[in-house]
Design a protein around this motif. Sequence first.
Motif, short mmCIF file in Angstrom:
data_model
loop_
_atom_site.label_atom_id
_atom_site.label_comp_id
_atom_site.label_asym_id
_atom_site.label_seq_id
_atom_site.Cartn_x
_atom_site.Cartn_y
_atom_site.Cartn_z
N LEU A 178 -87.00 -22.07 -74.02
CA LEU A 178 -85.62 -22.25 -74.45
C LEU A 178 -84.61 -22.21 -73.30
O LEU A 178 -83.41 -22.27 -73.52
CB LEU A 178 -85.24 -21.19 -75.50
CG LEU A 178 -85.98 -21.34 -76.84
CD1 LEU A 178 -85.53 -20.28 -77.82
CD2 LEU A 178 -85.75 -22.73 -77.44
N ILE A 235 -88.09 -26.53 -75.69
CA ILE A 235 -87.64 -27.67 -74.87
C ILE A 235 -88.72 -28.10 -73.90
O ILE A 235 -88.80 -29.26 -73.51
CB ILE A 235 -86.31 -27.32 -74.18
CG1 ILE A 235 -85.29 -27.09 -75.28
CG2 ILE A 235 -85.84 -28.43 -73.26
CD1 ILE A 235 -84.08 -26.36 -74.85
N GLY A 283 -87.03 -17.07 -77.19
CA GLY A 283 -88.42 -17.54 -77.29
C GLY A 283 -88.81 -18.44 -76.12
O GLY A 283 -87.98 -18.78 -75.27
N ASN A 341 -77.85 -29.54 -64.74
CA ASN A 341 -78.88 -30.11 -65.63
C ASN A 341 -79.03 -29.35 -66.92
O ASN A 341 -79.93 -29.65 -67.69
CB ASN A 341 -80.26 -30.03 -64.95
CG ASN A 341 -80.36 -30.94 -63.77
OD1 ASN A 341 -79.53 -31.83 -63.63
ND2 ASN A 341 -81.33 -30.73 -62.92
N LYS A 364 -84.53 -19.86 -70.45
CA LYS A 364 -84.18 -18.60 -69.78
C LYS A 364 -84.37 -18.71 -68.26
O LYS A 364 -83.48 -18.36 -67.50
CB LYS A 364 -85.05 -17.45 -70.31
CG LYS A 364 -84.94 -17.24 -71.80
CD LYS A 364 -85.79 -16.08 -72.26
CE LYS A 364 -87.29 -16.29 -72.09
NZ LYS A 364 -87.85 -17.38 -72.92
#
Length: 464
Positions: free
Chosen positions: A169, A325, A166, A133, A171
């Motif tokens: 995003l 996102i 940031g 994904n 992580k």
Amino acid sequence: MSDSQLQLGEDESYRALQSSWEQVLDALSERVNKPSFESWIRTARPLGMDGGLVRIGTPSRFAKHWLESKHLDAITELLEAQLGPPIRVKIELVEENEPVLLTEKLPRKPAGRTAEDDDVISQPLNSRYVFDNFVVGPNNRLAHACAVSVAESPGKTYNPLFIYGGPGLGKTHLMQAIGHYVLDNHPGTRVLYVSGETFTYHYITALREHRTADFRRKYRNVDIWLVDDIHFLVGKERTEEEFFHTYNAIYDMGKQIVLTSDRAPKDLDLDTRLLSRFECGLVADITPPDLETRMAIIQSKAASENMTLSNEVMLYIARLITSNIRQIEGALIKLHAYASLMRAPVTESLAQEVLGNYFGEVEIAVVDAQKVQQEVAKRFNVDVAAMKGACRSKDIVLPRQVAMYLMRELTNWSLPAIGRVFGGRDHTTVLHACKCIAAKIAADQAFAALIEDLARRIRGGKTC
Ligand code: ADP
Ligand code: MG
């Protein structure tokens, strides 16, 4: 009809609320000092929404009072910006482990120890956070490649792998994808996923209950240690010290360690011994995605929600939300909820109506293509005519590519149309320029800042 008057379906309404709450957290994290934020705000969660009444639960009496007296207006305002006015917010005291309405897709906070899960200290992995994904673009290519390589051969390639960037995003997504991959391919592997916050919580509890030996036994009995958001340890000396010992013990056994943070190691105010260990492995950053990557992400999220979106709508969202996102996901959920309630197709004007308000602070001015060329020419000290001309010297090629990239990002011009105003170049040249600039932005922070500043100037917003 105002947004909050809509009777959203229970699931959708809760998901919209949950995602709005995440935005509220993001905004408040910038206004409130870190320790207060972590102690009193992060521990709160939305319980539900009924009409315009949003109920927020917190397990602490102090936090309830503090939120009510200091932050009620800000929370109300932020929620209104997301969900539409009028909103009333009520802060309620809840038991630490009281279930919320819908949690199956959300990673849960550690729920304390119970008889059955006494030995399980890992936080659960979110089933959506898998490599399949994850959309790869120039902004996250290195981090993704390293994550895949670590997942394929833990402890052998990059150890530790340190990913930073940031909020929103990807992580946590990438880190958990490593965990899923390993568990799918080698089911017996002991994967321990914890956030810095949970590690702190476990350690403090162990200290209080005189169970540090037990704490150490559990933490050292792992094959892969995934520690999310380690910036949480900054300023917590004892926990940091314990983390250092845990880290060494796991590393010395040749086990894989993966860390994420909102900053690069050099910018983390942690013990230098720890930082030098982080830097021994591979440090990869994730930067905000460029337009093409945002489009691909929107496409993939829409497909997984069974939403059909036109190219215009996707472009609208991709231009509206540029650097988080999680916000893109929030926007899609909201759009989806509206469209299904109103039984209306998702058109650009619906998107504008629903989201324009939602992200009110983001101005999407209609940008004039000429202005892009002029501003870029001015910044690079070249002539607009030269940028449009045939010259291939480096001094001209770079501003030309930047102007093409910004035109693609900021206007609704198509690739062939952009090519035409640059002396009749082909659309593939424009696409190539966009890719080059996106890669340069991902690789070079100073360059990224320059582009961002230029974009702000062109949009007519404030400049720095
Ligand atoms: P972070 O930990 O950096 O704050 P997350 O990993 O929680 O961010 O990502 C926020 C949301 O955005 C998640 O739902 C995640 O699935 C999604 N996301 C982030 N990056 C990508 C990507 N490249 N492709 C698909 N989804 C992504
Ligand atoms: Mg995260």
